[in-house]
Design a protein around this motif. Structure first.
Motif, PDB file in Angstrom:
ATOM      1  N   LEU A  98       0.819  -1.207   0.000  1.00  0.00           N
ATOM      2  CA  LEU A  98       0.000   0.000   0.000  1.00  0.00           C
ATOM      3  C   LEU A  98       0.849   1.252   0.000  1.00  0.00           C
ATOM      4  O   LEU A  98       2.037   1.218   0.290  1.00  0.00           O
ATOM      5  CB  LEU A  98      -0.976   0.026   1.193  1.00  0.00           C
ATOM      6  CG  LEU A  98      -0.392   0.097   2.591  1.00  0.00           C
ATOM      7  CD1 LEU A  98      -0.438   1.522   3.108  1.00  0.00           C
ATOM      8  CD2 LEU A  98      -1.226  -0.773   3.508  1.00  0.00           C
ATOM      9  N   ALA A  99       0.204   2.358  -0.352  1.00  0.00           N
ATOM     10  CA  ALA A  99       0.815   3.683  -0.278  1.00  0.00           C
ATOM     11  C   ALA A  99      -0.197   4.613   0.382  1.00  0.00           C
ATOM     12  O   ALA A  99      -1.402   4.508   0.142  1.00  0.00           O
ATOM     13  CB  ALA A  99       1.178   4.186  -1.667  1.00  0.00           C
ATOM     14  N   VAL A 100       0.298   5.498   1.238  1.00  0.00           N
ATOM     15  CA  VAL A 100      -0.535   6.452   1.957  1.00  0.00           C
ATOM     16  C   VAL A 100       0.040   7.835   1.712  1.00  0.00           C
ATOM     17  O   VAL A 100       1.241   8.044   1.883  1.00  0.00           O
ATOM     18  CB  VAL A 100      -0.540   6.162   3.482  1.00  0.00           C
ATOM     19  CG1 VAL A 100      -1.429   7.143   4.220  1.00  0.00           C
ATOM     20  CG2 VAL A 100      -0.945   4.740   3.762  1.00  0.00           C
ATOM     21  N   GLU A 101      -0.819   8.765   1.292  1.00  0.00           N
ATOM     22  CA  GLU A 101      -0.335  10.127   1.070  1.00  0.00           C
ATOM     23  C   GLU A 101      -1.430  11.151   1.341  1.00  0.00           C
ATOM     24  O   GLU A 101      -2.616  10.832   1.294  1.00  0.00           O
ATOM     25  CB  GLU A 101       0.196  10.297  -0.347  1.00  0.00           C
ATOM     26  CG  GLU A 101      -0.836  10.136  -1.437  1.00  0.00           C
ATOM     27  CD  GLU A 101      -0.243  10.218  -2.830  1.00  0.00           C
ATOM     28  OE1 GLU A 101       0.493  11.174  -3.110  1.00  0.00           O
ATOM     29  OE2 GLU A 101      -0.518   9.311  -3.621  1.00  0.00           O
ATOM     30  N   ARG A 102      -1.002  12.367   1.662  1.00  0.00           N
ATOM     31  CA  ARG A 102      -1.934  13.466   1.889  1.00  0.00           C
ATOM     32  C   ARG A 102      -2.237  14.126   0.551  1.00  0.00           C
ATOM     33  O   ARG A 102      -1.352  14.310  -0.271  1.00  0.00           O
ATOM     34  CB  ARG A 102      -1.312  14.489   2.842  1.00  0.00           C
ATOM     35  CG  ARG A 102      -2.260  15.613   3.187  1.00  0.00           C
ATOM     36  CD  ARG A 102      -1.707  16.483   4.267  1.00  0.00           C
ATOM     37  NE  ARG A 102      -0.788  17.460   3.718  1.00  0.00           N
ATOM     38  CZ  ARG A 102      -0.243  18.438   4.417  1.00  0.00           C
ATOM     39  NH1 ARG A 102      -0.472  18.549   5.692  1.00  0.00           N
ATOM     40  NH2 ARG A 102       0.567  19.285   3.846  1.00  0.00           N
ATOM     41  N   THR A 103      -3.484  14.459   0.328  1.00  0.00           N
ATOM     42  CA  THR A 103      -3.888  15.138  -0.905  1.00  0.00           C
ATOM     43  C   THR A 103      -4.484  16.498  -0.566  1.00  0.00           C
ATOM     44  O   THR A 103      -4.939  16.734   0.553  1.00  0.00           O
ATOM     45  CB  THR A 103      -4.926  14.309  -1.686  1.00  0.00           C
ATOM     46  OG1 THR A 103      -6.077  14.113  -0.867  1.00  0.00           O
ATOM     47  CG2 THR A 103      -4.367  12.969  -2.120  1.00  0.00           C
ATOM     48  N   GLU A 104      -4.465  17.380  -1.537  1.00  0.00           N
ATOM     49  CA  GLU A 104      -5.015  18.727  -1.387  1.00  0.00           C
ATOM     50  C   GLU A 104      -6.426  18.751  -1.970  1.00  0.00           C
ATOM     51  O   GLU A 104      -6.677  18.159  -3.013  1.00  0.00           O
ATOM     52  CB  GLU A 104      -4.161  19.738  -2.159  1.00  0.00           C
ATOM     53  CG  GLU A 104      -2.684  19.699  -1.819  1.00  0.00           C
ATOM     54  CD  GLU A 104      -2.349  20.451  -0.560  1.00  0.00           C
ATOM     55  OE1 GLU A 104      -3.092  21.389  -0.218  1.00  0.00           O
ATOM     56  OE2 GLU A 104      -1.345  20.096   0.083  1.00  0.00           O
ATOM     57  N   ARG A 105      -7.326  19.453  -1.304  1.00  0.00           N
ATOM     58  CA  ARG A 105      -8.664  19.688  -1.841  1.00  0.00           C
ATOM     59  C   ARG A 105      -8.841  21.186  -2.016  1.00  0.00           C
ATOM     60  O   ARG A 105      -8.644  21.951  -1.070  1.00  0.00           O
ATOM     61  CB  ARG A 105      -9.746  19.148  -0.905  1.00  0.00           C
ATOM     62  CG  ARG A 105     -10.050  17.698  -1.146  1.00  0.00           C
ATOM     63  CD  ARG A 105     -11.273  17.266  -0.418  1.00  0.00           C
ATOM     64  NE  ARG A 105     -10.908  17.164   0.994  1.00  0.00           N
ATOM     65  CZ  ARG A 105     -11.764  17.048   1.978  1.00  0.00           C
ATOM     66  NH1 ARG A 105     -13.048  17.036   1.741  1.00  0.00           N
ATOM     67  NH2 ARG A 105     -11.354  16.940   3.215  1.00  0.00           N
ATOM     68  N   ALA A 106      -9.200  21.596  -3.207  1.00  0.00           N
ATOM     69  CA  ALA A 106      -9.383  23.016  -3.495  1.00  0.00           C
ATOM     70  C   ALA A 106     -10.666  23.537  -2.856  1.00  0.00           C
ATOM     71  O   ALA A 106     -11.599  22.775  -2.595  1.00  0.00           O
ATOM     72  CB  ALA A 106      -9.432  23.228  -5.011  1.00  0.00           C
ATOM     73  N   ALA A 107     -10.695  24.846  -2.622  1.00  0.00           N
ATOM     74  CA  ALA A 107     -11.919  25.478  -2.124  1.00  0.00           C
ATOM     75  C   ALA A 107     -12.990  25.365  -3.205  1.00  0.00           C
ATOM     76  O   ALA A 107     -12.688  25.367  -4.398  1.00  0.00           O
ATOM     77  CB  ALA A 107     -11.646  26.938  -1.788  1.00  0.00           C
ATOM     78  N   PRO A 115     -14.099  25.631   2.416  1.00  0.00           N
ATOM     79  CA  PRO A 115     -12.690  26.013   2.334  1.00  0.00           C
ATOM     80  C   PRO A 115     -11.805  24.887   1.800  1.00  0.00           C
ATOM     81  O   PRO A 115     -12.182  23.711   1.842  1.00  0.00           O
ATOM     82  CB  PRO A 115     -12.323  26.359   3.777  1.00  0.00           C
ATOM     83  CG  PRO A 115     -13.297  25.620   4.611  1.00  0.00           C
ATOM     84  CD  PRO A 115     -14.557  25.510   3.798  1.00  0.00           C
ATOM     85  N   ALA A 116     -10.611  25.266   1.339  1.00  0.00           N
ATOM     86  CA  ALA A 116      -9.623  24.278   0.894  1.00  0.00           C
ATOM     87  C   ALA A 116      -9.219  23.432   2.091  1.00  0.00           C
ATOM     88  O   ALA A 116      -9.300  23.875   3.240  1.00  0.00           O
ATOM     89  CB  ALA A 116      -8.405  24.981   0.303  1.00  0.00           C
ATOM     90  N   GLY A 117      -8.799  22.235   1.838  1.00  0.00           N
ATOM     91  CA  GLY A 117      -8.403  21.351   2.933  1.00  0.00           C
ATOM     92  C   GLY A 117      -7.541  20.209   2.446  1.00  0.00           C
ATOM     93  O   GLY A 117      -7.040  20.224   1.314  1.00  0.00           O
ATOM     94  N   HIS A 118      -7.352  19.246   3.302  1.00  0.00           N
ATOM     95  CA  HIS A 118      -6.522  18.078   2.999  1.00  0.00           C
ATOM     96  C   HIS A 118      -7.334  16.812   3.219  1.00  0.00           C
ATOM     97  O   HIS A 118      -8.286  16.790   3.983  1.00  0.00           O
ATOM     98  CB  HIS A 118      -5.296  18.036   3.908  1.00  0.00           C
ATOM     99  CG  HIS A 118      -4.423  19.243   3.790  1.00  0.00           C
ATOM    100  ND1 HIS A 118      -3.588  19.457   2.725  1.00  0.00           N
ATOM    101  CD2 HIS A 118      -4.287  20.311   4.590  1.00  0.00           C
ATOM    102  CE1 HIS A 118      -2.961  20.595   2.893  1.00  0.00           C
ATOM    103  NE2 HIS A 118      -3.371  21.152   4.031  1.00  0.00           N
ATOM    104  N   SER A 119      -6.920  15.757   2.548  1.00  0.00           N
ATOM    105  CA  SER A 119      -7.519  14.450   2.716  1.00  0.00           C
ATOM    106  C   SER A 119      -6.397  13.423   2.673  1.00  0.00           C
ATOM    107  O   SER A 119      -5.241  13.770   2.449  1.00  0.00           O
ATOM    108  CB  SER A 119      -8.527  14.189   1.597  1.00  0.00           C
ATOM    109  OG  SER A 119      -9.214  12.990   1.834  1.00  0.00           O
TER     110      SER A 119
END
Length: 94
Positions: free
Chosen positions: A50-59, A74-78
């Protein structure tokens, strides 16, 4: 059927010479490393598994389902989990 944490700890302890307390400690440490790495934006990769990473979510603009009013989200992370080849093969029964 789903396995919870205590089921997983018992099964791993049964397959190794470690006690359930030791396996539980290893899992705690593993999840702490995952948490610290993801919070820094680092990708964790275990080849084949597996691979685990943080992604960006735009506003974006959304809608309130009760009123239909437009709201700004608002913008955030997932977090994104990606299955590796061994895990995919196990899921497909190969």
């Amino acid at each position: 059927m789903a396995k919870n944490r205590s089921d997983l700890v018992a099964e791993v302890a049964g397959k190794t010479s470690l006690s359930q307390a030791a396996v539980n400690g290893v899992l705690d440490a593993l999840f702490e490393v995952f948490e610290a790495s993801v919070s820094k934006g680092e990708k964790i990769s275990i080849p084949g598994w597996l691979a685990v990473e943080r992604t960006e979510r735009a506003a974006r603009t959304g809608r309130n389902p009760q009123t239909g009013a437009a709201i700004e989200i608002p913008a955030g992370h997932s977090v994104k989990l990606t299955a590796g080849s061994k895990l995919k093969a196990a899921a497909s029964g190969k």
